[in-house]
Design an enzyme around this catalytic site. Structure first.
Site, PDB file in Angstrom:
ATOM      1  N   ASP A 184     -12.030 -47.457 -94.614  1.00 19.44           N
ATOM      2  CA  ASP A 184     -10.969 -47.971 -95.499  1.00 19.44           C
ATOM      3  C   ASP A 184     -11.401 -49.296 -96.123  1.00 19.44           C
ATOM      4  O   ASP A 184     -10.718 -49.832 -96.993  1.00 19.44           O
ATOM      5  CB  ASP A 184      -9.624 -48.092 -94.759  1.00 19.44           C
ATOM      6  CG  ASP A 184      -9.681 -49.014 -93.559  1.00 19.44           C
ATOM      7  OD1 ASP A 184     -10.763 -49.542 -93.235  1.00 19.44           O
ATOM      8  OD2 ASP A 184      -8.611 -49.214 -92.933  1.00 19.44           O
ATOM      9  N   SER A 185     -12.583 -49.812 -95.697  1.00 23.53           N
ATOM     10  CA  SER A 185     -13.160 -50.987 -96.357  1.00 23.53           C
ATOM     11  C   SER A 185     -13.411 -50.712 -97.832  1.00 23.53           C
ATOM     12  O   SER A 185     -13.605 -51.646 -98.612  1.00 23.53           O
ATOM     13  CB  SER A 185     -14.475 -51.388 -95.682  1.00 23.53           C
ATOM     14  OG  SER A 185     -15.352 -50.285 -95.597  1.00 23.53           O
ATOM     15  N   ASP A 232     -11.961 -42.753 -92.168  1.00 21.45           N
ATOM     16  CA  ASP A 232     -10.930 -43.656 -91.627  1.00 21.45           C
ATOM     17  C   ASP A 232      -9.535 -43.120 -91.925  1.00 21.45           C
ATOM     18  O   ASP A 232      -9.298 -42.542 -92.994  1.00 21.45           O
ATOM     19  CB  ASP A 232     -11.044 -45.018 -92.329  1.00 21.45           C
ATOM     20  CG  ASP A 232     -11.463 -46.126 -91.390  1.00 21.45           C
ATOM     21  OD1 ASP A 232     -11.236 -46.004 -90.169  1.00 21.45           O
ATOM     22  OD2 ASP A 232     -12.020 -47.122 -91.892  1.00 21.45           O
ATOM     23  N   LYS A 235     -11.507 -41.873 -87.822  1.00 20.97           N
ATOM     24  CA  LYS A 235     -11.510 -43.142 -87.090  1.00 20.97           C
ATOM     25  C   LYS A 235     -10.126 -43.754 -87.207  1.00 20.97           C
ATOM     26  O   LYS A 235      -9.485 -43.644 -88.257  1.00 20.97           O
ATOM     27  CB  LYS A 235     -12.562 -44.113 -87.638  1.00 20.97           C
ATOM     28  CG  LYS A 235     -12.511 -45.471 -86.940  1.00 20.97           C
ATOM     29  CD  LYS A 235     -13.737 -46.320 -87.241  1.00 20.97           C
ATOM     30  CE  LYS A 235     -13.671 -47.082 -88.541  1.00 20.97           C
ATOM     31  NZ  LYS A 235     -12.520 -48.007 -88.649  1.00 20.97           N
ATOM     32  N   GLU A 280      -7.765 -47.297 -85.955  1.00 26.62           N
ATOM     33  CA  GLU A 280      -7.690 -48.609 -85.303  1.00 26.62           C
ATOM     34  C   GLU A 280      -6.513 -48.661 -84.348  1.00 26.62           C
ATOM     35  O   GLU A 280      -5.515 -47.965 -84.552  1.00 26.62           O
ATOM     36  CB  GLU A 280      -7.507 -49.709 -86.364  1.00 26.62           C
ATOM     37  CG  GLU A 280      -8.705 -49.879 -87.275  1.00 26.62           C
ATOM     38  CD  GLU A 280      -8.493 -50.957 -88.339  1.00 26.62           C
ATOM     39  OE1 GLU A 280      -7.560 -51.777 -88.205  1.00 26.62           O
ATOM     40  OE2 GLU A 280      -9.277 -50.967 -89.309  1.00 26.62           O
ATOM     41  N   GLU A 325     -15.480 -54.147 -83.032  1.00 25.62           N
ATOM     42  CA  GLU A 325     -15.718 -55.053 -84.176  1.00 25.62           C
ATOM     43  C   GLU A 325     -15.393 -56.498 -83.803  1.00 25.62           C
ATOM     44  O   GLU A 325     -14.343 -56.784 -83.210  1.00 25.62           O
ATOM     45  CB  GLU A 325     -14.871 -54.625 -85.381  1.00 25.62           C
ATOM     46  CG  GLU A 325     -15.081 -55.576 -86.563  1.00 25.62           C
ATOM     47  CD  GLU A 325     -14.632 -55.054 -87.917  1.00 25.62           C
ATOM     48  OE1 GLU A 325     -14.169 -53.902 -87.997  1.00 25.62           O
ATOM     49  OE2 GLU A 325     -14.754 -55.821 -88.900  1.00 25.62           O
TER      50      GLU A 325
HETATM   51  O1  KIV Z   1     -13.721 -49.554 -92.913  1.00 20.49           O
HETATM   52  C1  KIV Z   1     -14.842 -49.804 -92.454  1.00 20.49           C
HETATM   53  O2  KIV Z   1     -15.819 -49.869 -93.199  1.00 20.49           O
HETATM   54  C2  KIV Z   1     -14.951 -50.007 -91.010  1.00 20.49           C
HETATM   55  C3  KIV Z   1     -16.183 -50.540 -90.364  1.00 20.49           C
HETATM   56  C4  KIV Z   1     -16.232 -50.284 -88.908  1.00 20.49           C
HETATM   57  C5  KIV Z   1     -17.447 -50.576 -90.993  1.00 20.49           C
HETATM   58  O3  KIV Z   1     -14.013 -49.754 -90.342  1.00 20.49           O
END
Ligand code: KIV
Length: 273
Positions: free
Chosen positions: A49-50, A88, A118, A120, A187
């Site tokens: 999501d970056s 993400d 992924k 969080e 992280e």
């Molecule tokens: O969104 C992202 O790029 C991340 C990192 C762990 C690189 O979550």
């Protein structure tokens, strides 16, 4: 294509088996050209999501949507054949309930063809990890500095600097492992904590600004290629200055065009009328 000549990607169980055998090399990619170039060298590609910050110039990751990330992920899947592809889950698409998380994860995987998601969150999200894994969704947990918590953390700050917060992050990681996460992203945590979590977990840890003791590393591709302007995190080693190459190519292109030095159709195809 027959089953026999299909190229096999690195699978989620293969990544798990790398623990103690070889480090996991992972980078982000959001678009087809980058994904195509990175694919062969990497074990895992993350559509992070970056992309909200890196690709869309937003101040944080909070406003990217499932549909946006799903179409970036579909482009990455289409242009790769080797790396395991993880996408993400955007802010707001999974925190409400395990059911909401499953519905959006299933939508994301169906729309993109990615191999897993992924997510969080600390211990409170472990129940959601379990719910997804039991229903066939591979989960990469992400603990420590969690950019989606930027407003509760008061900025992007290193985590685990006190004994109490280090213990909490260790418990977060263990909770996700016990819930079935196939690996854990660590992280922005102290090096000693990265090492301790890596030694505690049976599944791989993938660090970003964590510790070389982690079982692998994930970085934002633009950060290691000189494409992030002056926003490069200190832990991101620069492997090339693609930014300088692009700037110079643009300047040379513009100079050619201003000087009338650009080919017509005849030059390209020998077409004459
Ligand atoms: O969104 C992202 O790029 C991340 C990192 C762990 C690189 O979550």
């Amino acid at each position: 294509m027959s089953v026999h000549n299909q190229v096999k990607r690195v699978s989620v169980p293969q990544l798990v088996a790398y623990k103690g055998q070889q480090k996991i090399a992972a980078l982000t990619a959001y678009t087809a050209p980058f994904a195509r170039l990175l694919d062969d060298a990497l074990d895992m590609i993350l559509i992070g999501d970056s992309t909200a910050m890196v690709g869309y110039g937003l101040p944080n990751t909070l406003s990217i949507t499932v549909d946006q990330l799903a179409s970036h992920a579909a482009a990455v899947v289409r242009s790769t054949s080797h790396a395991c592809i993880i996408v993400d889950m955007p802010f707001g698409s999974y925190q409400e309930s395990p059911q909401q998380a499953f519905a959006n994860a299933a939508r994301m995987l169906a729309a993109s063809g990615a191999d897993g998601i992924k997510m969080e969150g600390g211990m409170a999200m472990a129940e959601t990890t379990r719910f997804l894994v039991e229903r066939g969704v591979p989960v990469l947990a992400h603990v420590g500095l969690m950019p989606q918590y930027v407003n509760t953390m008061g900025g992007f700050k290193a985590q685990g600097m006190t004994d109490e917060s280090a213990e909490r992050i260790l418990r977060d990681a263990v909770a996700h492992e016990q819930a079935g996460a196939f690996a854990v992203v660590l992280e922005g945590v102290a090096e000693s904590l990265g090492r301790r979590i890596t030694e505690t977990l049976a599944v791989p840890t993938i660090g970003i600004g964590a510790s070389p003791a982690c079982d692998g590393q994930i970085l934002v591709t633009e950060d290691i290629l000189g494409l992030s302007g002056d926003r490069i995190p200190k832990f991101a080693k620069q492997f090339a200055d693609v930014g300088a190459m692009v700037r110079s190519a643009a300047e040379r292109y513009a100079a050619d065009v201003k000087g009338g030095d650009f080919p017509g159709l005849e030059h390209c195809f020998g077409v004459k009328r």
